[in-house]
Design an enzyme around this catalytic site. Structure first.
Site, PDB file in Angstrom:
ATOM      1  N   ARG A 182       1.381   5.495  17.547  1.00 60.68           N
ATOM      2  CA  ARG A 182      -0.045   5.801  17.408  1.00 60.68           C
ATOM      3  C   ARG A 182      -0.849   5.174  18.554  1.00 60.68           C
ATOM      4  O   ARG A 182      -1.769   5.789  19.092  1.00 60.68           O
ATOM      5  CB  ARG A 182      -0.556   5.315  16.060  1.00 60.68           C
ATOM      6  CG  ARG A 182       0.141   5.985  14.892  1.00 60.68           C
ATOM      7  CD  ARG A 182      -0.458   5.576  13.566  1.00 60.68           C
ATOM      8  NE  ARG A 182       0.417   5.934  12.455  1.00 60.68           N
ATOM      9  CZ  ARG A 182       0.043   5.973  11.189  1.00 60.68           C
ATOM     10  NH1 ARG A 182      -1.198   5.674  10.857  1.00 60.68           N
ATOM     11  NH2 ARG A 182       0.897   6.295  10.243  1.00 60.68           N
ATOM     12  N   ARG A 239       0.057  10.732  13.000  1.00 62.65           N
ATOM     13  CA  ARG A 239       1.265  10.256  12.347  1.00 62.65           C
ATOM     14  C   ARG A 239       2.088   9.430  13.323  1.00 62.65           C
ATOM     15  O   ARG A 239       1.838   9.391  14.509  1.00 62.65           O
ATOM     16  CB  ARG A 239       2.116  11.447  11.864  1.00 62.65           C
ATOM     17  CG  ARG A 239       1.554  12.217  10.691  1.00 62.65           C
ATOM     18  CD  ARG A 239       1.571  11.444   9.390  1.00 62.65           C
ATOM     19  NE  ARG A 239       2.837  10.772   9.155  1.00 62.65           N
ATOM     20  CZ  ARG A 239       3.935  11.336   8.684  1.00 62.65           C
ATOM     21  NH1 ARG A 239       3.938  12.625   8.388  1.00 62.65           N
ATOM     22  NH2 ARG A 239       5.029  10.637   8.494  1.00 62.65           N
ATOM     23  N   LYS A 283       0.818  -1.224   0.000  1.00 65.29           N
ATOM     24  CA  LYS A 283       0.000   0.000   0.000  1.00 65.29           C
ATOM     25  C   LYS A 283       0.847   1.268   0.000  1.00 65.29           C
ATOM     26  O   LYS A 283       0.344   2.341  -0.347  1.00 65.29           O
ATOM     27  CB  LYS A 283      -0.969   0.001   1.186  1.00 65.29           C
ATOM     28  CG  LYS A 283      -0.343   0.164   2.557  1.00 65.29           C
ATOM     29  CD  LYS A 283      -1.396   0.102   3.643  1.00 65.29           C
ATOM     30  CE  LYS A 283      -0.788   0.279   5.028  1.00 65.29           C
ATOM     31  NZ  LYS A 283      -0.230   1.636   5.229  1.00 65.29           N
ATOM     32  N   ASP A 284       2.118   1.168   0.377  1.00 63.04           N
ATOM     33  CA  ASP A 284       3.007   2.332   0.371  1.00 63.04           C
ATOM     34  C   ASP A 284       3.697   2.543  -0.967  1.00 63.04           C
ATOM     35  O   ASP A 284       4.397   3.537  -1.157  1.00 63.04           O
ATOM     36  CB  ASP A 284       4.091   2.189   1.454  1.00 63.04           C
ATOM     37  CG  ASP A 284       3.531   2.265   2.863  1.00 63.04           C
ATOM     38  OD1 ASP A 284       2.478   2.899   3.051  1.00 63.04           O
ATOM     39  OD2 ASP A 284       4.150   1.681   3.772  1.00 63.04           O
ATOM     40  N   CYS A 341      -1.992  13.911  -7.369  1.00 56.76           N
ATOM     41  CA  CYS A 341      -2.204  14.485  -6.040  1.00 56.76           C
ATOM     42  C   CYS A 341      -2.980  13.509  -5.159  1.00 56.76           C
ATOM     43  O   CYS A 341      -3.383  12.437  -5.601  1.00 56.76           O
ATOM     44  CB  CYS A 341      -2.925  15.818  -6.130  1.00 56.76           C
ATOM     45  SG  CYS A 341      -4.592  15.705  -6.777  1.00 56.76           S
ATOM     46  N   ARG A 357      -8.194   8.676   2.820  1.00 57.20           N
ATOM     47  CA  ARG A 357      -9.152   7.624   2.430  1.00 57.20           C
ATOM     48  C   ARG A 357     -10.009   7.217   3.611  1.00 57.20           C
ATOM     49  O   ARG A 357     -11.247   7.135   3.509  1.00 57.20           O
ATOM     50  CB  ARG A 357      -8.375   6.406   1.894  1.00 57.20           C
ATOM     51  CG  ARG A 357      -9.230   5.171   1.633  1.00 57.20           C
ATOM     52  CD  ARG A 357      -8.346   3.982   1.301  1.00 57.20           C
ATOM     53  NE  ARG A 357      -7.444   3.649   2.386  1.00 57.20           N
ATOM     54  CZ  ARG A 357      -7.747   2.919   3.448  1.00 57.20           C
ATOM     55  NH1 ARG A 357      -8.984   2.443   3.587  1.00 57.20           N
ATOM     56  NH2 ARG A 357      -6.856   2.658   4.378  1.00 57.20           N
ATOM     57  N   ARG A 358      -9.380   6.958   4.741  1.00 58.05           N
ATOM     58  CA  ARG A 358     -10.134   6.562   5.934  1.00 58.05           C
ATOM     59  C   ARG A 358     -10.997   7.707   6.440  1.00 58.05           C
ATOM     60  O   ARG A 358     -12.163   7.509   6.795  1.00 58.05           O
ATOM     61  CB  ARG A 358      -9.175   6.099   7.039  1.00 58.05           C
ATOM     62  CG  ARG A 358      -8.480   4.781   6.733  1.00 58.05           C
ATOM     63  CD  ARG A 358      -7.409   4.474   7.764  1.00 58.05           C
ATOM     64  NE  ARG A 358      -6.708   3.229   7.457  1.00 58.05           N
ATOM     65  CZ  ARG A 358      -5.428   3.013   7.721  1.00 58.05           C
ATOM     66  NH1 ARG A 358      -4.704   3.950   8.303  1.00 58.05           N
ATOM     67  NH2 ARG A 358      -4.867   1.856   7.407  1.00 58.05           N
TER      68      ARG A 358
END
Length: 310
Positions: free
Chosen positions: A154, A148, A82-83, A241, A130-131
């Site tokens: 976190r 972050r 995903k990164d 973007c 997105r979340r």
């Protein structure tokens, strides 16, 4: 046969777990192979006080690793898929994509058992547009704040009372042994995952056939096919973007797959969503078709509204 390989990795607990997992797989498959790890700090690791969307998102956790691969100081790098940017630097390729685990997003809370159980105005932390967009589409009363840091950082912010809940990738929590902290795995109807979420990507030099052959056994065909469609979707809609995009491919029969995707406004008030089915052989085409469908049905307007060129 190579006698040794060097794996590049970020220094976070999750990145090291992932790199060590691949290293152990290689050692088991090739008992005579020496496998070393080299820790590399990326721009995304250095900038922790700015939201990801404001500093570029994709590529922040891969560029430095890719530079060292191209210079020959490391032989491969292990990433969360995903990164990974959808376009790789010239000379590099994805040698393998591992079997996907726990592709969804996880709600973590010390006091509430589910997203539905959160009180009105609850503070929810996430670093993902997105979340944020999908959470607001489902619960517009929530207060979504940027979060972050590494997974343990976190979790500490949650434990220190900064948030009522946080949302993280379920795969990362499971890999680090924190599965019991998950209050709820969010249904894909509520929160579609990121492209490739739950899978690991092994990147290497495209012309290093020896390494490519060494890594071939790590590839999971079903995961590669479904994430090929996901990455084709994202590549078609990116527009240079950051915009809230979710996409998830699943196997639905022999050599058949389904891809579901959405494009959402930043505040979650507008969501364009659709699903397509097709064959494994058409994975790339399926992702592109789905992207074009969503863009035509309102996704383009959403992207233009946040300054994207589509």
């Amino acid at each position: 046969m190579r006698k040794s390989v060097v794996i590049g990795t970020r220094g976070s607990k999750l990145a090291l777990w992932q790199a060590n997992y691949i290293a152990d797989c290689l050692r088991k498959q090739y008992p005579d192979l020496t496998v070393e790890l080299k820790q590399i700090t990326t721009m995304g690791d250095k900038i922790l006080d700015v939201p990801l969307a404001k500093i570029g998102g994709k590529g922040l956790f891969t560029k430095e690793l890719e530079n060292e691969m191209l210079s020959g100081t490391i032989d491969l790098a292990v990433h969360s898929l995903k990164d990974m940017p959808t376009e790789l630097p010239e000379g590099l390729t994805l040698a393998a994509i591992t079997e996907r685990i726990a592709s969804g997003d996880a709600l973590v809370s010390n006091h509430f058992s589910s997203l539905q159980a959160l009180p009105k105005g609850a503070r929810v932390g996430t670093s993902s547009l997105r979340r944020k967009a999908q959470l607001l589409a489902y619960r517009p009363d929530l207060i979504i704040s940027d979060l972050r840091g590494n997974v343990d950082t976190r979790l500490k912010k949650l434990d220190d009372g900064e948030f009522d809940a946080i949302v993280l990738a379920a795969a990362g929590l499971k890999r680090l042994g924190w599965e019991k902290r998950i209050a709820e795995i969010l249904d894909t109807k509520v929160c579609l995952p990121a492209v490739g979420q739950g899978a690991l990507a092994i990147e290497t030099r495209a012309d290093d056939q020896t390494i490519l052959d060494l890594l071939a056994f790590l590839n999971d065909e079903e995961t590669r096919v479904t994430t090929t469609a996901e990455r084709a979707f994202l590549r078609t809609v990116e527009g240079g973007c950051q915009v809230p995009v979710g996409v998830y491919g699943t196997v639905v029969g022999e050599n058949q797959m389904q891809v579901e995707a959405l494009i959402a406004s930043l505040d979650g008030k507008v969501v364009v969503r659709d699903t397509l089915r097709g064959s494994f052989a058409d994975a790339e085409i399926l992702g592109i078709r789905l992207a074009k469908s969503l863009l035509a049905r309102g996704g383009r307007e959403i992207m233009i509204s946040v300054g994207c060129m589509v």
